[in-house]
Motif scaffolding. Structure first.
Motif, PDB file in Angstrom:
ATOM      1  N   SER A   1       0.836  -1.208   0.000  1.00  0.00           N
ATOM      2  CA  SER A   1       0.000   0.000   0.000  1.00  0.00           C
ATOM      3  C   SER A   1       0.871   1.259   0.000  1.00  0.00           C
ATOM      4  CB  SER A   1      -0.924   0.011   1.217  1.00  0.00           C
ATOM      5  OG  SER A   1      -1.883  -1.021   1.144  1.00  0.00           O
TER       6      SER A   1
ATOM      7  N   ASN B   1       2.378   1.639  -3.483  1.00  0.00           N
ATOM      8  CA  ASN B   1       1.382   2.118  -4.448  1.00  0.00           C
ATOM      9  C   ASN B   1       1.055   3.585  -4.222  1.00  0.00           C
ATOM     10  OD1 ASN B   1       1.237  -0.425  -5.599  1.00  0.00           O
ATOM     11  ND2 ASN B   1      -0.502  -1.073  -4.367  1.00  0.00           N
ATOM     12  N   ARG B   2       1.004   3.995  -2.964  1.00  0.00           N
ATOM     13  CA  ARG B   2       0.724   5.408  -2.671  1.00  0.00           C
ATOM     14  C   ARG B   2       1.866   6.299  -3.156  1.00  0.00           C
ATOM     15  NH1 ARG B   2      -0.989   7.304   3.305  1.00  0.00           N
ATOM     16  NH2 ARG B   2      -2.832   6.109   2.675  1.00  0.00           N
TER      17      ARG B   2
ATOM     18  N   ALA C   1       1.761   6.524  -6.958  1.00  0.00           N
ATOM     19  CA  ALA C   1       0.677   7.387  -7.433  1.00  0.00           C
ATOM     20  C   ALA C   1       0.999   8.858  -7.189  1.00  0.00           C
ATOM     21  CB  ALA C   1      -0.627   7.005  -6.742  1.00  0.00           C
TER      22      ALA C   1
ATOM     23  N   PHE D   1      -7.641   9.312  -3.466  1.00  0.00           N
ATOM     24  CA  PHE D   1      -7.658   7.861  -3.341  1.00  0.00           C
ATOM     25  C   PHE D   1      -9.057   7.421  -2.927  1.00  0.00           C
ATOM     26  CE2 PHE D   1      -3.354   9.298  -2.643  1.00  0.00           C
ATOM     27  CZ  PHE D   1      -2.600   8.415  -3.399  1.00  0.00           C
ATOM     28  N   GLU D   2      -9.436   6.236  -3.363  1.00  0.00           N
ATOM     29  CA  GLU D   2     -10.774   5.711  -3.099  1.00  0.00           C
ATOM     30  C   GLU D   2     -10.663   4.356  -2.415  1.00  0.00           C
ATOM     31  OE1 GLU D   2     -14.777   5.134  -5.724  1.00  0.00           O
ATOM     32  OE2 GLU D   2     -12.937   4.271  -6.541  1.00  0.00           O
TER      33      GLU D   2
ATOM     34  N   LEU E   1     -11.891   0.700  -1.599  1.00  0.00           N
ATOM     35  CA  LEU E   1     -12.674  -0.378  -2.202  1.00  0.00           C
ATOM     36  C   LEU E   1     -13.032  -1.374  -1.104  1.00  0.00           C
ATOM     37  CD1 LEU E   1     -10.552  -0.981  -5.445  1.00  0.00           C
ATOM     38  CD2 LEU E   1     -12.557   0.495  -5.152  1.00  0.00           C
TER      39      LEU E   1
ATOM     40  N   SER F   1      -9.204  -2.186   0.332  1.00  0.00           N
ATOM     41  CA  SER F   1      -8.009  -1.692  -0.345  1.00  0.00           C
ATOM     42  C   SER F   1      -8.266  -0.268  -0.821  1.00  0.00           C
ATOM     43  CB  SER F   1      -7.646  -2.597  -1.522  1.00  0.00           C
ATOM     44  OG  SER F   1      -8.709  -2.653  -2.459  1.00  0.00           O
TER      45      SER F   1
ATOM     46  N   ARG G   1      -7.492   2.532  -4.032  1.00  0.00           N
ATOM     47  CA  ARG G   1      -6.989   2.742  -5.382  1.00  0.00           C
ATOM     48  C   ARG G   1      -6.856   4.230  -5.659  1.00  0.00           C
ATOM     49  NH1 ARG G   1     -10.170   4.020  -9.964  1.00  0.00           N
ATOM     50  NH2 ARG G   1     -12.366   4.436  -9.487  1.00  0.00           N
ATOM     51  N   ALA G   2      -5.900   4.550  -6.507  1.00  0.00           N
ATOM     52  CA  ALA G   2      -5.686   5.944  -6.885  1.00  0.00           C
ATOM     53  C   ALA G   2      -6.812   6.387  -7.822  1.00  0.00           C
ATOM     54  CB  ALA G   2      -4.340   6.091  -7.566  1.00  0.00           C
TER      55      ALA G   2
ATOM     56  N   ASP H   1     -11.592   8.950 -14.376  1.00  0.00           N
ATOM     57  CA  ASP H   1     -12.701   8.632 -13.460  1.00  0.00           C
ATOM     58  C   ASP H   1     -13.825   9.655 -13.507  1.00  0.00           C
ATOM     59  OD1 ASP H   1     -11.817   6.190 -11.768  1.00  0.00           O
ATOM     60  OD2 ASP H   1     -10.041   7.441 -11.876  1.00  0.00           O
TER      61      ASP H   1
END
Length: 265
Positions: free
Chosen positions: A206, A209-210, A213, A221-222, A224, A255, A257-258, A264
């Protein structure tokens, strides 16, 4: 060798070299994806953060465990290589506590409910005598009755045998039941260890990934939700710490996601 030269060699009686087979090139080359160094750097950061909430294991032993995880083939991504080793050499031989887990026990107890994937506190309590006796098979219970001088009907069922045995004074001192109690405690600690290692591994990803991004300008970030029934616990965790990394609490399966506005909208 051309075809003309090949037949000429046959007529002259000389041995001809067999035509050399040409192996066709594979239609594609094997694609090997190697993680960037930042993935492993993130694990180091998260490992130190999480292990600072573990009491009972000396710092030098945790450092050794970290080196074993990081320096082996595949690093922390190859969990099959290090899970059992780290458990048996550093965690199973110590009485340790995971303070972050205990903090969440208090939070969820006050909240009045527990997430479906959270290791509940009763799992770490000493099992009752009835629970241990119920782990035995009927023949084992009958043998225990004989050893404890308990009279029983040969057709007695499991529930009847358990009921008779649990009322025997000092039955908890029987070696077979002592061993079951020790195994139950070990199983609970192993489960907690697995949750700790999973949390470390996934938070490291995580963080990576952050960082990745954010390096390209992503600021949104969203979350899920894997389990809709645990949404309220995820939202509770985010209210406590909005910038927390997933898993937000031990056992959390959500989780992040960006969100890129260009895709989006």
């Amino acid at each position: 060798m051309g075809i003309f030269q090949y037949f000429k060699s046959l007529l002259s009686g000389k041995a001809a070299a067999s035509p050399r087979a040409i192996e066709p090139e594979p239609p594609y080359k094997e694609l090997v994806i190697k993680p960037t160094q930042d993935v492993f750097d993130c694990y180091s950061v998260v490992f130190d953060q999480l292990m600072s909430t573990v009491e009972g294991i000396p710092a030098d032993e945790l450092a050794e465990a970290k080196c074993f995880i990081m320096e082996g083939d595949g690093g922390f991504l190859n969990a099959h290589r290090y899970y059992d080793h780290v458990w048996s050499h550093y965690f199973s031989v110590r009485k340790w506590r995971w303070l972050e887990h205990e903090e969440w026990v208090e939070v969820f107890t006050e909240f009045g409910r527990f997430p479906t994937t959270f290791s509940r506190p009763e799992a770490f309590e000493k099992p009752s005598m009835r629970m241990m006796l119920n782990r035995l098979k009927v023949p084992e219970l009958k043998d225990l009755c004989k050893q404890s001088a308990v009279s029983f009907n040969s057709k007695a069922n499991k529930a009847q045998l358990v009921s008779m045995l649990e009322s025997v004074p000092g039955i908890e001192q029987h070696p077979q039941l002592q061993a079951l109690g020790d195994q139950a405690k070990s199983d609970a600690k192993r489960s907690l260890y697995a949750s700790l290692m999973r949390t470390t591994q996934f938070r490291a990803m995580s963080l990576h990934n952050r960082r990745k991004a954010q390096s390209v300008g992503v600021t949104k970030f969203e979350v899920l939700h894997t389990l809709e029934q645990d949404r309220e616990f995820v939202e509770l965790a985010l209210r406590r710490k909005p910038d927390a990394l997933s898993p937000l609490y031990p056992g959390d399966l959500s989780s992040v996601r960006a969100v890129m506005d260009v895709f989006d909208r």
